[in-house]
Design an enzyme around this catalytic site. Structure first.
Site, PDB file in Angstrom:
ATOM      1  N   ARG A 103       0.848  -1.198   0.000  1.00 15.65           N
ATOM      2  CA  ARG A 103       0.000   0.000   0.000  1.00 15.65           C
ATOM      3  C   ARG A 103       0.877   1.239   0.000  1.00 15.65           C
ATOM      4  NH1 ARG A 103      -1.986   0.636   5.626  1.00 15.65           N
ATOM      5  NH2 ARG A 103      -0.474  -0.404   6.902  1.00 15.65           N
ATOM      6  N   LYS A 122       1.582   6.516   1.007  1.00 18.01           N
ATOM      7  CA  LYS A 122       1.212   5.317   1.753  1.00 18.01           C
ATOM      8  C   LYS A 122      -0.305   5.337   1.927  1.00 18.01           C
ATOM      9  CE  LYS A 122       2.478   2.738   5.917  1.00 18.01           C
ATOM     10  NZ  LYS A 122       3.407   2.694   7.053  1.00 18.01           N
ATOM     11  N   GLY A 135      -4.684  -2.175   0.212  1.00 20.07           N
ATOM     12  CA  GLY A 135      -3.810  -1.108  -0.279  1.00 20.07           C
ATOM     13  C   GLY A 135      -4.082   0.256   0.330  1.00 20.07           C
ATOM     14  N   ARG A 199      15.042  -1.540   1.173  1.00 26.77           N
ATOM     15  CA  ARG A 199      15.092  -2.180   2.496  1.00 26.77           C
ATOM     16  C   ARG A 199      16.020  -3.396   2.490  1.00 26.77           C
ATOM     17  NH1 ARG A 199       9.335  -1.364   4.148  1.00 26.77           N
ATOM     18  NH2 ARG A 199       8.697   0.402   2.888  1.00 26.77           N
ATOM     19  N   ASP A 269      11.891  -6.529   6.403  1.00 23.45           N
ATOM     20  CA  ASP A 269      11.292  -5.677   5.373  1.00 23.45           C
ATOM     21  C   ASP A 269      11.034  -4.274   5.912  1.00 23.45           C
ATOM     22  OD1 ASP A 269       9.408  -7.493   6.808  1.00 23.45           O
ATOM     23  OD2 ASP A 269       7.902  -6.153   5.985  1.00 23.45           O
ATOM     24  N   ASN A 270      11.165  -4.106   7.217  1.00 25.11           N
ATOM     25  CA  ASN A 270      10.977  -2.781   7.805  1.00 25.11           C
ATOM     26  C   ASN A 270      12.301  -2.148   8.219  1.00 25.11           C
ATOM     27  OD1 ASN A 270       8.218  -2.904   7.474  1.00 25.11           O
ATOM     28  ND2 ASN A 270       7.825  -3.710   9.521  1.00 25.11           N
TER      29      ASN A 270
HETATM   30  P1  AMP Z   1       3.953  -3.970   7.727  1.00 21.41           P
HETATM   31  O1  AMP Z   1       3.741  -4.962   8.821  1.00 21.41           O
HETATM   32  O2  AMP Z   1       3.091  -2.746   7.826  1.00 21.41           O
HETATM   33  O3  AMP Z   1       5.371  -3.626   7.521  1.00 21.41           O
HETATM   34  O4  AMP Z   1       3.439  -4.682   6.376  1.00 21.41           O
HETATM   35  C1  AMP Z   1       3.900  -5.927   5.927  1.00 21.41           C
HETATM   36  C2  AMP Z   1       3.496  -6.121   4.498  1.00 21.41           C
HETATM   37  O5  AMP Z   1       2.081  -6.063   4.364  1.00 21.41           O
HETATM   38  C3  AMP Z   1       4.047  -5.088   3.527  1.00 21.41           C
HETATM   39  O6  AMP Z   1       4.351  -5.738   2.337  1.00 21.41           O
HETATM   40  C4  AMP Z   1       2.895  -4.124   3.381  1.00 21.41           C
HETATM   41  O7  AMP Z   1       2.948  -3.422   2.168  1.00 21.41           O
HETATM   42  C5  AMP Z   1       1.707  -5.056   3.428  1.00 21.41           C
HETATM   43  N1  AMP Z   1       0.492  -4.360   3.872  1.00 21.41           N
HETATM   44  C6  AMP Z   1       0.215  -3.888   5.092  1.00 21.41           C
HETATM   45  N2  AMP Z   1      -1.000  -3.301   5.118  1.00 21.41           N
HETATM   46  C7  AMP Z   1      -1.509  -3.400   3.859  1.00 21.41           C
HETATM   47  C8  AMP Z   1      -2.728  -3.000   3.240  1.00 21.41           C
HETATM   48  N3  AMP Z   1      -3.682  -2.354   3.905  1.00 21.41           N
HETATM   49  N4  AMP Z   1      -2.873  -3.271   1.933  1.00 21.41           N
HETATM   50  C9  AMP Z   1      -1.925  -3.923   1.229  1.00 21.41           C
HETATM   51  N5  AMP Z   1      -0.774  -4.345   1.759  1.00 21.41           N
HETATM   52  C10 AMP Z   1      -0.557  -4.087   3.063  1.00 21.41           C
HETATM   53 MG    MG Z   2       6.425  -2.617   6.321  1.00 16.58          MG
END
Ligand code: AMP
Ligand code: MG
Length: 521
Positions: A103, A122, A135, A199, A269-270
Site C-alpha cells: 500500500r 502510503k 492497499g 530495504r 522488510d521494515n
Molecule cells: P507492515 O507490517 O506494515 O510492515 O506490512 C507488511 C506487508 O504487508 C508489507 O508488504 C505491506 O505493504 C503489506 N500491507 C500492510 N497493510 C496493507 C494493506 N492495507 N494493503 C496492502 N498491503 C498491506
Molecule cells: Mg512494512
C-alpha cells in the site's frame, strides 16, 4: 508547484513487464508501474513545512490544488511514472517470501539543493504486492506515522520524513483488534520522504531466488546513488557497503534507546538500507522504563521486538542482509568480522550515549556499573523514562543524595511502590552519582544544558497521539497541530506546553491505542 524530477530508480533498474495491477509474484524486476487510486474527496489535514522546503516547495505550494492532487494520488505529476517495489523479508524471525509495497506507491524522485529524495504515498491503493489486503490506510495509523516520523526527526533520530497527511474521503474497513468486529474508518494518505525506500528485504528477495544478476544490479545502484563515498571496486565495495549499513543501523538503534522508542515490528522488510527508522506501525514510547515492553499486541507472547531486545534484533536482521549479499562476496569471514564487531561497537556507543544522558563528559571505567545499576533501579518500580532523565539535569554537585532523589521523584508512577530497600538503593545510587558529577569540570548549569540536548522534554507519548486521533476522527485537528508544533522543539522548555511533560494518565494505562496496538492500519 514545481518539482525537479529525477527517475534514476526506474531508468536504471529492470521494470516488471506486466502492468496489470493484481496481486502476484513478480520476478526479475525491481519495480512495477502502478497508478494510485483516485480518492473520492481528498483534503489536506497537515503538511510539514520543513519537508516541503527540503524538496523545494513553499508554503504557497502546500496550499495549492496541485499539492492536494499530487499528494493524494488524484493526479500524476507531469513527467513521473509511479511504481511499487517488491521486497521480501523475515517477519518475527520467519521467512515470509515476497512482500513488497502493498500500500505504498513511489511517485517519483526529486532533487533539491543537490540532495535527492523519493516521494512515496502510503495508503493510495492496491499494487501487485497487496496480497490479500486493500492497499489503503486509515486515519489513525496515518496520524501516527505523520506525527512520529517528524517528531523523530526533530529529536535527532535518523528517520523517513512525512510531507503530508490527507484524508481520502473514502471509508476503509478494519478489524482493529482482530476479533471479528470490523468497522469502517476514515481513509488517509501520507506522503513519506526518504533518500530511497530500499530495504534489507529488497536484497533478500533477489538472493532468495538466486537471481544474482538483479541482486548485483540493485546493490550497485544503491551504492552508486546512495553511498557515493564508497570508492572501492568488487568484493571490497560490497564489504564497505555492508560495513556502512551496519554502522548506520547501529547508530539508529542507539538513538532509539536514547529516546525510549520501541519500533514494534523490526522485520527485515521494515529495515531501511539507509539506517533510518521506517514503517511507523504499532510503535510506542517507553513511559514506564521497562526493557521488556512492546506496544505490539501481535508480539505479546514472545515480545521479540521489546525495547531491550532492539539492539540484538538489529544484529539478527544484519545477519539476514549479510546472507543476502553473500553471493556478491563469496567469503563469509569478512562479513562475520563486521557482524562480530557490532556487539562491541554497540556496547561502546550505548555507553557513550548513556554518559551523555547522565551528564558525563569525562569517560570513567566505573560508568558501566553506575549505568547498569541505574537501569536496574529504573525497572524496579514504574518510573517515567522521559521525566527521570529530564529532571536529572536539575541535580546539583552540592546536593545531598536525598535532595538529588527528590529532584527526580516526579518520575515515579506510584510513590507507594518505593519500599525501604528500593529507597536505600536509590540513595546509594545518588551518592555515587554525586561523587561522579563532582569529578566533572562543567558547572551545574553547563551540565544541565548539555544533558538537555540529549534528554528530550517532550516525546510523542502514546496517549498524546491517541487523543489527537480521537479529535481528528471528529474533524478537529487542533491537538494534532499543537502536538506537531511542540514536537518540533522537543528539547526546549516550552513552558506553555508543560501539561505534556507529565506521566501517562491512569486511563491510558491499558487503553487500545495507548499501550496496546495491533498491526491493523
Ligand atoms: P507492515 O507490517 O506494515 O510492515 O506490512 C507488511 C506487508 O504487508 C508489507 O508488504 C505491506 O505493504 C503489506 N500491507 C500492510 N497493510 C496493507 C494493506 N492495507 N494493503 C496492502 N498491503 C498491506
Ligand atoms: Mg512494512
Amino acid at each position: 508547484m514545481k518539482l525537479q524530477i529525477q527517475n534514476n530508480f526506474t531508468t536504471e533498474l529492470p521494470a516488471d513487464p506486466n502492468q496489470t495491477n493484481v496481486p502476484r509474484q513478480v520476478h526479475q524486476s525491481a519495480f512495477s508501474f502502478v497508478v494510485p487510486k483516485k480518492p473520492t474527496n481528498p483534503s489536506l489535514i497537515h503538511a510539514s513545512i520543513d519537508v516541503a522546503n527540503a524538496i523545494g516547495l513553499s508554503q504557497d505550494d502546500i496550499l495549492s490544488t496541485d499539492f492536494l492532487n499530487t499528494f493524494s494520488g488524484s493526479i500524476i505529476y507531469p513527467g513521473t511514472k509511479p511504481y511499487a517495489m517488491p521486497y521480501a523479508g523475515h517477519q518475527f524471525g520467519n521467512w515470509a517470501g515476497q512482500l513488497g509495497d502493498g500500500r505504498a506507491i513511489n511517485l517519483t524522485e526529486v532533487v533539491h539543493e543537490n540532495k535527492s529524495y523519493t516521494l512515496q504515498l502510503k495508503g493510495a491503493g492496491p499494487t501487485p504486492y497487496s496480497r490479500t489486503a486493500d492497499g489503503f490506510a486509515v486515519l489513525r495509523s496515518s496520524i501516527r506515522e505523520h506525527l512520529c516520523a517528524e517528531a523523530m526527526h526533530y529529536l535527532g533520530v535518523p528517520t523517513t520524513r512525512s510531507l503530508s497527511l490527507m484524508l481520502s474521503g473514502d471509508q476503509v474497513l478494519r478489524d482493529v483488534l482482530y476479533n471479528g468486529n470490523p468497522a469502517y474508518e476514515k481513509g488517509a494518505i501520507v506522503c513519506r520522504v526518504a533518500p530511497s525506500f530500499i530495504r534489507f528485504g529488497s536484497f533478500e528477495l533477489f538472493a532468495s531466488r538466486e537471481d544474482h544478476d538483479n541482486l548485483k544490479l540493485l546493490t550497485d545502484f544503491t551504492i552508486k546513488h546512495h553511498f557515493p563515498q564508497i570508492q572501492k571496486e568488487g568484493v571490497e565495495k560490497y564489504l564497505a557497503f555492508f560495513q556502512e549499513v551496519t554502522q548506520t543501523t547501529l547508530n539508529m538503534i542507539v538513538h532509539w534507546q536514547r529516546v525510549g522508542f520501541v519500533h514494534g515490528v523490526m522485520n527485515t522488510d521494515n529495515m531501511s538500507i539507509h539506517g533510518i527508522t521506517i514503517d511507523y506501525g504499532p510503535y510506542g514510547w517507553l513511559e514506564d522504563y521497562n526493557s521488556g515492553w512492546t506496544p505490539n499486541t501481535t508480539d505479546n507472547q514472545h515480545k521479540r521486538y521489546r525495547f531491550g531486545n532492539q539492539p540484538e534484533i538489529a544484529l539478527w536482521n544484519l545477519y539476514q542482509l549479510a546472507n543476502a549479499l553473500y553471493p556478491l562476496i563469496n567469503d563469509a569471514k569478512p562479513l562475520e568480522a563486521i557482524l562480530e564487531a557490532y556487539s562491541t561497537d554497540y556496547e561502546k556507543e550505548y555507553l557513550n550515549m548513556m554518559r551523555d544522558k547522565l551528564g558525563f563528559q569525562i569517560k570513567k571505567n566505573q560508568d558501566v556499573v553506575l549505568i547498569q545499576s541505574l537501569t536496574q533501579l529504573l525497572e524496579k518500580v514504574e518510573t517515567d523514562m522521559t521525566i527521570f532523565f529530564r529532571n536529572l539535569s536539575n541535580v546539583s554537585k552540592a546536593d545531598a543524595a536525598t535532595t538529588a532523589f527528590n529532584t527526580i521523584k516526579d518520575a515515579f508512577y506510584n510513590e507507594k511502590d518505593l519500599d525501604e530497600t528500593i529507597l536505600k538503593d536509590w540513595h546509594d545510587w545518588f551518592e555515587k552519582y554525586s561523587i561522579r558529577i563532582n569529578e566533572e569540570t562543567l558547572s551545574d548549569s553547563e551540565r544541565k544544558n548539555q544533558m538537555n540536548t540529549v534528554n528530550p522534554k517532550y516525546v510523542l507519548r502514546n496517549y498524546m497521539a491517541q487523543l489527537s486521533i480521537d479529535d481528528a476522527d471528529k474533524g478537529n485537528y487542533s491537538l494534532l497541530n499543537e502536538l506537531f508544533e511542540i514536537l518540533k522543539n522537543p528539547y526546549d522548555e516550552q513552558p506553555n506546553f508543560q501539561k505534556w511533560f507529565a506521566k501517562r494518565p491512569d486511563w491510558a494505562r491499558d487503553k487500545v491505542g495507548c499501550s496496546m496496538l495491533s498491526c491493523s492500519s
